[in-house]
Scaffold this motif. Structure first.
Motif, PDB file in Angstrom:
ATOM      1  N   SER A   1      50.759  43.802  47.703  1.00  0.00           N
ATOM      2  CA  SER A   1      50.576  43.345  49.083  1.00  0.00           C
ATOM      3  C   SER A   1      49.396  42.401  49.288  1.00  0.00           C
ATOM      4  O   SER A   1      49.376  41.646  50.264  1.00  0.00           O
ATOM      5  CB  SER A   1      50.401  44.553  50.020  1.00  0.00           C
ATOM      6  N   ASN A   2      48.406  42.458  48.402  1.00  0.00           N
ATOM      7  CA  ASN A   2      47.176  41.703  48.627  1.00  0.00           C
ATOM      8  C   ASN A   2      46.920  40.686  47.520  1.00  0.00           C
ATOM      9  O   ASN A   2      47.219  40.933  46.347  1.00  0.00           O
ATOM     10  CB  ASN A   2      45.976  42.647  48.703  1.00  0.00           C
ATOM     11  N   SER A   3      46.328  39.577  47.912  1.00  0.00           N
ATOM     12  CA  SER A   3      45.922  38.553  46.958  1.00  0.00           C
ATOM     13  C   SER A   3      44.730  39.039  46.138  1.00  0.00           C
ATOM     14  O   SER A   3      43.713  39.464  46.692  1.00  0.00           O
ATOM     15  CB  SER A   3      45.537  37.273  47.713  1.00  0.00           C
ATOM     16  N   ALA A   4      44.836  38.953  44.827  1.00  0.00           N
ATOM     17  CA  ALA A   4      43.734  39.345  43.946  1.00  0.00           C
ATOM     18  C   ALA A   4      42.512  38.471  44.211  1.00  0.00           C
ATOM     19  O   ALA A   4      41.374  38.951  44.238  1.00  0.00           O
ATOM     20  CB  ALA A   4      44.155  39.230  42.481  1.00  0.00           C
ATOM     21  N   TYR A   5      42.759  37.186  44.424  1.00  0.00           N
ATOM     22  CA  TYR A   5      41.658  36.248  44.695  1.00  0.00           C
ATOM     23  C   TYR A   5      40.949  36.627  45.993  1.00  0.00           C
ATOM     24  O   TYR A   5      39.713  36.667  46.057  1.00  0.00           O
ATOM     25  CB  TYR A   5      42.204  34.826  44.774  1.00  0.00           C
ATOM     26  N   SER A   6      41.707  36.922  47.027  1.00  0.00           N
ATOM     27  CA  SER A   6      41.105  37.276  48.316  1.00  0.00           C
ATOM     28  C   SER A   6      40.300  38.561  48.225  1.00  0.00           C
ATOM     29  O   SER A   6      39.201  38.662  48.782  1.00  0.00           O
ATOM     30  CB  SER A   6      42.194  37.423  49.383  1.00  0.00           C
ATOM     31  N   MET A   7      40.829  39.557  47.529  1.00  0.00           N
ATOM     32  CA  MET A   7      40.094  40.820  47.392  1.00  0.00           C
ATOM     33  C   MET A   7      38.811  40.614  46.596  1.00  0.00           C
ATOM     34  O   MET A   7      37.763  41.173  46.925  1.00  0.00           O
ATOM     35  CB  MET A   7      40.980  41.883  46.737  1.00  0.00           C
ATOM     36  N   SER A   8      38.891  39.783  45.552  1.00  0.00           N
ATOM     37  CA  SER A   8      37.724  39.527  44.727  1.00  0.00           C
ATOM     38  C   SER A   8      36.623  38.828  45.520  1.00  0.00           C
ATOM     39  O   SER A   8      35.452  39.223  45.481  1.00  0.00           O
ATOM     40  CB  SER A   8      38.116  38.666  43.517  1.00  0.00           C
ATOM     41  N   VAL A   9      36.984  37.795  46.258  1.00  0.00           N
ATOM     42  CA  VAL A   9      35.998  37.057  47.047  1.00  0.00           C
ATOM     43  C   VAL A   9      35.413  37.949  48.142  1.00  0.00           C
ATOM     44  O   VAL A   9      34.207  37.924  48.409  1.00  0.00           O
ATOM     45  CB  VAL A   9      36.622  35.787  47.664  1.00  0.00           C
ATOM     46  N   THR A  10      36.255  38.758  48.774  1.00  0.00           N
ATOM     47  CA  THR A  10      35.783  39.659  49.819  1.00  0.00           C
ATOM     48  C   THR A  10      34.749  40.638  49.266  1.00  0.00           C
ATOM     49  O   THR A  10      33.710  40.892  49.885  1.00  0.00           O
ATOM     50  CB  THR A  10      36.962  40.427  50.445  1.00  0.00           C
TER      51      THR A  10
ATOM     52  N   PHE B   1      53.626  33.374  55.688  1.00  0.00           N
ATOM     53  CA  PHE B   1      53.480  33.970  57.025  1.00  0.00           C
ATOM     54  C   PHE B   1      54.154  33.100  58.085  1.00  0.00           C
ATOM     55  O   PHE B   1      54.895  33.600  58.939  1.00  0.00           O
ATOM     56  CB  PHE B   1      51.995  34.147  57.340  1.00  0.00           C
ATOM     57  N   VAL B   2      53.914  31.786  58.020  1.00  0.00           N
ATOM     58  CA  VAL B   2      54.475  30.851  59.012  1.00  0.00           C
ATOM     59  C   VAL B   2      56.000  30.836  58.950  1.00  0.00           C
ATOM     60  O   VAL B   2      56.685  30.805  59.978  1.00  0.00           O
ATOM     61  CB  VAL B   2      53.903  29.436  58.798  1.00  0.00           C
ATOM     62  N   HIS B   3      56.528  30.867  57.741  1.00  0.00           N
ATOM     63  CA  HIS B   3      57.980  30.788  57.560  1.00  0.00           C
ATOM     64  C   HIS B   3      58.644  32.167  57.518  1.00  0.00           C
ATOM     65  O   HIS B   3      59.839  32.252  57.212  1.00  0.00           O
ATOM     66  CB  HIS B   3      58.306  30.015  56.272  1.00  0.00           C
ATOM     67  N   LYS B   4      57.838  33.213  57.828  1.00  0.00           N
ATOM     68  CA  LYS B   4      58.359  34.580  57.857  1.00  0.00           C
ATOM     69  C   LYS B   4      59.047  34.965  56.547  1.00  0.00           C
ATOM     70  O   LYS B   4      60.120  35.578  56.530  1.00  0.00           O
ATOM     71  CB  LYS B   4      59.316  34.761  59.041  1.00  0.00           C
ATOM     72  N   GLU B   5      58.418  34.576  55.446  1.00  0.00           N
ATOM     73  CA  GLU B   5      58.934  34.890  54.126  1.00  0.00           C
ATOM     74  C   GLU B   5      58.115  36.027  53.509  1.00  0.00           C
ATOM     75  O   GLU B   5      56.903  36.121  53.707  1.00  0.00           O
ATOM     76  CB  GLU B   5      58.850  33.660  53.216  1.00  0.00           C
ATOM     77  N   LYS B   6      58.776  36.875  52.763  1.00  0.00           N
ATOM     78  CA  LYS B   6      58.069  37.974  52.086  1.00  0.00           C
ATOM     79  C   LYS B   6      57.389  37.432  50.837  1.00  0.00           C
ATOM     80  O   LYS B   6      58.001  36.694  50.065  1.00  0.00           O
ATOM     81  CB  LYS B   6      59.060  39.084  51.720  1.00  0.00           C
ATOM     82  N   ILE B   7      56.125  37.771  50.674  1.00  0.00           N
ATOM     83  CA  ILE B   7      55.401  37.311  49.506  1.00  0.00           C
ATOM     84  C   ILE B   7      54.950  38.515  48.681  1.00  0.00           C
ATOM     85  O   ILE B   7      54.510  39.525  49.220  1.00  0.00           O
ATOM     86  CB  ILE B   7      54.189  36.442  49.903  1.00  0.00           C
ATOM     87  N   THR B   8      55.152  38.431  47.378  1.00  0.00           N
ATOM     88  CA  THR B   8      54.692  39.473  46.468  1.00  0.00           C
ATOM     89  C   THR B   8      53.618  38.888  45.581  1.00  0.00           C
ATOM     90  O   THR B   8      53.841  37.899  44.878  1.00  0.00           O
ATOM     91  CB  THR B   8      55.850  40.002  45.601  1.00  0.00           C
ATOM     92  N   TRP B   9      52.464  39.464  45.642  1.00  0.00           N
ATOM     93  CA  TRP B   9      51.336  38.930  44.889  1.00  0.00           C
ATOM     94  C   TRP B   9      51.333  39.452  43.455  1.00  0.00           C
ATOM     95  O   TRP B   9      50.597  39.023  42.636  1.00  0.00           O
ATOM     96  CB  TRP B   9      50.017  39.315  45.570  1.00  0.00           C
TER      97      TRP B   9
ATOM     98  N   ALA C   1      49.301  50.646  43.796  1.00  0.00           N
ATOM     99  CA  ALA C   1      50.493  49.786  43.696  1.00  0.00           C
ATOM    100  C   ALA C   1      50.667  48.942  44.956  1.00  0.00           C
ATOM    101  O   ALA C   1      51.091  47.788  44.883  1.00  0.00           O
ATOM    102  CB  ALA C   1      51.728  50.643  43.437  1.00  0.00           C
ATOM    103  N   GLN C   2      50.343  49.529  46.116  1.00  0.00           N
ATOM    104  CA  GLN C   2      50.438  48.775  47.364  1.00  0.00           C
ATOM    105  C   GLN C   2      49.457  47.612  47.372  1.00  0.00           C
ATOM    106  O   GLN C   2      49.785  46.505  47.810  1.00  0.00           O
ATOM    107  CB  GLN C   2      50.165  49.698  48.562  1.00  0.00           C
ATOM    108  N   LEU C   3      48.247  47.843  46.880  1.00  0.00           N
ATOM    109  CA  LEU C   3      47.267  46.758  46.784  1.00  0.00           C
ATOM    110  C   LEU C   3      47.756  45.664  45.843  1.00  0.00           C
ATOM    111  O   LEU C   3      47.575  44.470  46.106  1.00  0.00           O
ATOM    112  CB  LEU C   3      45.923  47.299  46.290  1.00  0.00           C
ATOM    113  N   VAL C   4      48.381  46.086  44.746  1.00  0.00           N
ATOM    114  CA  VAL C   4      48.860  45.132  43.743  1.00  0.00           C
ATOM    115  C   VAL C   4      49.882  44.168  44.326  1.00  0.00           C
ATOM    116  O   VAL C   4      49.810  42.956  44.117  1.00  0.00           O
ATOM    117  CB  VAL C   4      49.456  45.878  42.531  1.00  0.00           C
TER     118      VAL C   4
END
Length: 257
Positions: free
Chosen positions: A201-210, A249-257, A196-199
């Protein structure tokens, strides 16, 4: 499906080995069903993480004994097709665009240990044992060794594959075969929490490319690998996920992927 179950909840796909009376032993049909389930999870945009788990005392005891006896009557061509079938499953899991977590509640032996080996993360109960016992019956751990050497290195792989010994979950963690050891009664909760934390907290696209990059860079000469990495770096910077993530990140906003 006869030997597995497939469910999706909160963007997590649960692929469960459900042949407890045979210690979730692997047969041609079980491999076929796993391939179908992983294909379904990979193409489903509503799935971000896959948990591979099992019902019963064992995670998987390896090849089905009855099936091994049948293989004795196969021609070389039939045995090659069967071996290729398993190879395709292992490669499918290893290269899956979704993160795959093995939840090992009991012994993972031979092909069953191979299943855990090709996953991205492995969570195990303390009682679980791991090993590739093929050499003890005159067989070879042929396909899994390709992935195992990548995962834990040649020296440690030689020790496991040539001895055929079973090792504890603690030993498996020390050599990098297992990521976390969790009490059996807490295993479900802990694995779901991690997924659930991965879901979120992390970008699916970024994890896939990595994942794709990690598989490829190991096959390239150093300079070619670095050139490929630089190219992918530049490509990903243009993605919507990167733009969203950097902006948050720049605007210090919380993002939910």
């Amino acid at each position: 499906m006869k030997y597995i179950t497939y469910d999706v909840l909160d963007r997590i796909a649960f692929i469960t080995l459900n042949r407890p009376e045979k210690r979730n032993a692997m047969s041609n049909q079980l491999v076929t069903e796993l391939k179908e389930a992983f294909m379904e999870a990979e193409k489903d945009d509503g799935v971000k993480v896959v948990i591979l788990k099992a019902i019963g005392e064992a995670f998987s005891a390896g090849a089905d004994l009855e099936y091994l006896q049948q293989l004795q009557q196969f021609s070389y061509e039939q045995n090659y097709a069967d071996s290729n079938h398993l190879k395709e499953l292992f490669l499918q899991i290893y290269s899956c665009k979704k993160v795959v977590i093995a939840q090992v509640q009991g012994h993972a032996i031979a092909g069953g240990c191979g299943l855990a080996t090709v996953c991205d993360f492995t969570f195990a109960a303390p009682e679980a044992k791991f090993g590739y016992t093929e050499v003890k019956i005159g067989f070879i751990p042929a396909i899994v060794m390709v992935f195992l050497i990548r995962k834990i290195g040649e020296s440690r792989s030689r020790g496991l594959l040539l001895s055929g010994s079973l090792i504890s979950a603690d030993q498996a963690k020390k050599i990098g075969l297992v990521n976390e050891i969790v009490a059996k009664e807490e295993l479900d909760e802990e694995v779901i929490h991690f997924a659930a934390q991965l879901v979120v907290s992390n970008s699916a696209y970024s994890m896939s490319v990595t994942k794709q990059m990690m598989a490829k860079v190991q096959t390239l000469p150093l300079e070619d690998a670095l050139t490929f990495a630089a190219e992918m770096n530049a490509k990903v910077r243009e993605s919507e996920d990167c733009k969203r993530g950097v902006s948050a990140f720049v605007h210090k906003e919380k993002i939910t992927w």
